[in-house]
Scaffold this active site. Structure first.
Site, mmCIF file in Angstrom:
data_model
loop_
_atom_site.group_PDB
_atom_site.id
_atom_site.type_symbol
_atom_site.label_atom_id
_atom_site.label_comp_id
_atom_site.label_asym_id
_atom_site.label_seq_id
_atom_site.Cartn_x
_atom_site.Cartn_y
_atom_site.Cartn_z
ATOM 1 N N TRP A 162 -26.120 21.146 -9.015
ATOM 2 C CA TRP A 162 -26.323 22.578 -8.789
ATOM 3 C C TRP A 162 -25.260 23.043 -7.807
ATOM 4 C CZ3 TRP A 162 -32.155 23.401 -7.167
ATOM 5 C CH2 TRP A 162 -32.983 23.068 -8.251
ATOM 6 N N ARG A 166 -19.417 31.929 -7.775
ATOM 7 C CA ARG A 166 -19.542 33.353 -8.122
ATOM 8 C C ARG A 166 -19.278 33.618 -9.615
ATOM 9 N NH1 ARG A 166 -13.819 34.514 -5.519
ATOM 10 N NH2 ARG A 166 -12.635 34.759 -7.436
ATOM 11 N N HIS A 184 -17.755 20.329 -7.412
ATOM 12 C CA HIS A 184 -18.357 19.466 -8.427
ATOM 13 C C HIS A 184 -18.254 20.062 -9.830
ATOM 14 C CE1 HIS A 184 -20.556 17.301 -5.028
ATOM 15 N NE2 HIS A 184 -19.612 16.523 -5.493
ATOM 16 N N ALA A 216 -28.049 24.777 -3.309
ATOM 17 C CA ALA A 216 -26.919 24.910 -4.250
ATOM 18 C C ALA A 216 -25.643 25.290 -3.522
ATOM 19 C CB ALA A 216 -27.248 25.951 -5.312
ATOM 20 N N GLU A 275 -14.334 38.586 -0.487
ATOM 21 C CA GLU A 275 -14.657 37.167 -0.292
ATOM 22 C C GLU A 275 -15.393 36.886 1.023
ATOM 23 O OE1 GLU A 275 -13.754 34.781 -2.409
ATOM 24 O OE2 GLU A 275 -11.866 35.351 -3.371
#
Ligand SMILES: Cc1cc2nc3c(=O)[nH]c(=O)nc-3n(C[C@H](O)[C@H](O)[C@H](O)COP(=O)(O)O)c2cc1C
Length: 489
Positions: A162, A166, A184, A216, A275
């Site tokens: 998980w 975005r 990942h 997550a 961001e």
């Protein structure tokens, strides 16, 4: 008792005055984002938008899901998510995070769940049926994934990851987002699925009980199932249910699930975006992998959590200052470093770690800094400050005082040139270096040098050091007699 779902958690936040119900009509086109942003600035309650222009009554957006709250209870939303008191300080949250995640609990698979109340497939799939906001002026599109989890599975080991990555809506059936090779999802997509010319199945889960999203968004080692860690933090297993069109499982009580595949070698421009660094760091979008949607399932009257990232402090900064700081502290302790605390001051936009530690030998701070930079989180921790253990790393006032008084402006500064960075996320680099992923990092060693004689080390002129214990006790005992209220603990 852990929270069953987002609605349970919202009720708890409501009881604590942490939710602002907004019945006034609010436009998804910039207005939602501006309200969320102002709520961060004012440390106001989290906005729950109940009337969104062009969307059915009942479809809601929950803004600032982990934003900081008012002074004295800054971390209330995260503390309540963990079932702790709203006034719990960040240091205690970090220690509790470490304690609980060490006892992971496997999820259980259930046959059905609230996330299946509506199942949309084929030509019924339309991402913009959900109230997806255009958050910042200048964003490349409407962002559906800002507080969610992306589920993917390693095709070799079966490990399920998980991550919070975005997601911008391209059109009714496709989305795009940053898939960094060092994360990942990037490792799975580029090194495994794309390398074999295979599509990568995904599930995007939006609106879960509160701890799944925190986990997550946390750097956890390869092979660790975030669902197990979430179970550990909850103290009870999470219920997962199978997806409709892909071989993945998702939290059964989720508000919204988006299923599909990412095809190999497909790219479409995504971004720019406001961001976590506090800037829109690119002028235009850039090609990124595409999430092709096959099904959407959702609860009746779904609630979509939304984070509006930007200048600190937003949800990402607050969350990571608990969970990522906890991961780093745990890692350093496991390696035998005599550290007291690791802090990621949320004001520093996830770019700085502060470590308070005992220093067993000269120049120990360099070892600490390199251990931090070697971690996955270290890729964006350009600044490391190491302070002595008498300094509270979670208190920025104490940290700044230590740095300006103990860090030698020459010998105390250790620069590492050419450190790898994410393109566009290290705002201080030259444009060419940004694109090449070439950055730098720096240690500020604010520990007293080990080779000094003890009498050469200045004595701290503080209440707890410069007055004898009996005078401190006397003053604390008489504090309210002097006419003061509070402040005796
Ligand atoms: C609101 C929010 C948005 C994020 N967006 C991204 C993103 O677009 N890409 C990314 O690589 N990481 C993003 N992150 C950070 C990752 O979620 C974090 O690094 C996490 O550890 C990723 O999971 P992984 O370690 O399994 O790769 C975001 C975090 C938050 C809190």
């Amino acid at each position: 008792m852990a929270f069953r779902d987002l609605r349970d958690y919202l009720a708890a936040l409501d009881r604590e005055g942490e939710v602002q119900h907004i019945e006034e009509e609010v436009d998804w086109d910039l207005e939602v984002g501006a309200v969320i942003r102002r709520s961060y600035d004012l440390r106001a309650a989290a906005p729950l938008f109940e009337n969104i222009t062009g969307y059915p009554v009942g479809y809601r957006i929950f803004g600032a899901p982990a934003g900081l709250s008012r002074p004295g209870r800054e971390y209330a939303r995260i503390a309540l998510a963990l079932g702790m008191g709203p006034e719990t300080g960040v240091g205690a949250l970090i220690e509790e995070y470490i304690r609980r995640k060490k006892s992971p609990i496997n999820p259980i698979i259930v046959a059905n769940g609230p996330c299946k109340e509506n199942i949309l497939m084929g030509d019924k799939v339309d991402l913009l049926k959900l109230p997806v906001p255009l958050l910042h002026d200048g964003d490349g599109g409407r962002y559906i994934g800002t507080w969610h989890l992306v589920v993917t599975r390693d095709p070799d080991t079966g490990w399920t990851n998980w991550g919070m990555y975005r997601l911008m809506v391209h059109d009714a059936t496709s989305m795009g987002g940053l898939v960094a090779p060092s994360q990942h999802i990037g490792m799975m997509y580029y090194q495994k699925y794309e390398a074999r010319n295979q599509p990568m199945p995904f599930a995007v889960v939006i609106g879960t009980e509160p701890l799944s999203s925190l986990v997550a968004a946390t750097y956890l080692p390869t092979g660790v199932n975030e669902a197990d860690i979430t179970g550990g933090l909850r103290g009870e297993p999470l219920e997962l249910v199978k997806c409709e069109t892909v071989d993945l499982e998702v939290p059964a009580a989720a508000e919204i699930v988006i299923e599909g595949e990412m095809l190999p070698y497909e790219r479409r421009d995504e971004g720019p975006f406001g961001e976590y660094t506090g800037y829109r760091s690119a002028h235009a979008g850039s090609p990124k992998p595409v999430y092709r949607v096959k099904a959407i399932t959702h609860r009746n009257d779904p609630i979509m959590p939304v984070s509006c990232m930007g200048v600190p402090v937003d949800d990402a900064h607050a969350t990571m200052s608990v969970t990522v700081a906890g991961e780093l502290l745990d890692d350093l302790r496991c390696r035998g470093f005599p550290v007291r605390m690791v802090a990621l001051p949320p004001q520093c936009a996830q770019s700085m770690a502060v470590v308070s530690t005992r220093t067993p030998y000269p120049y120990f701070a360099k070892k600490v800094a390199h251990a931090i930079w070697a971690s996955q989180a270290g890729a964006v921790l350009y600044w490391v400050m190491v302070v002595d253990e008498d300094v509270d790393a979670t208190n920025l006032d104490e940290v700044l005082h230590a740095v300006v008084t103990r860090c030698h402006p020459d010998r105390g500064v250790h620069k590492v040139p050419n450190a790898p960075i994410y393109p566009n996320l290290s705002t201080f680099t030259d444009p060419d270096d940004r694109l090449a992923g070439r950055g730098a990092c720096c240690l500020l060693d604010a520990t007293w040098p080990k080779h000094w004689h003890p009498e050469d080390t200045p004595v701290k002129a503080s209440f707890t050091v410069m007055w004898p214990r009996e005078i401190q006790d006397l003053v604390l005992r008489k504090w309210e007699k002097y006419g003061y209220k509070g402040g005796i603990s």
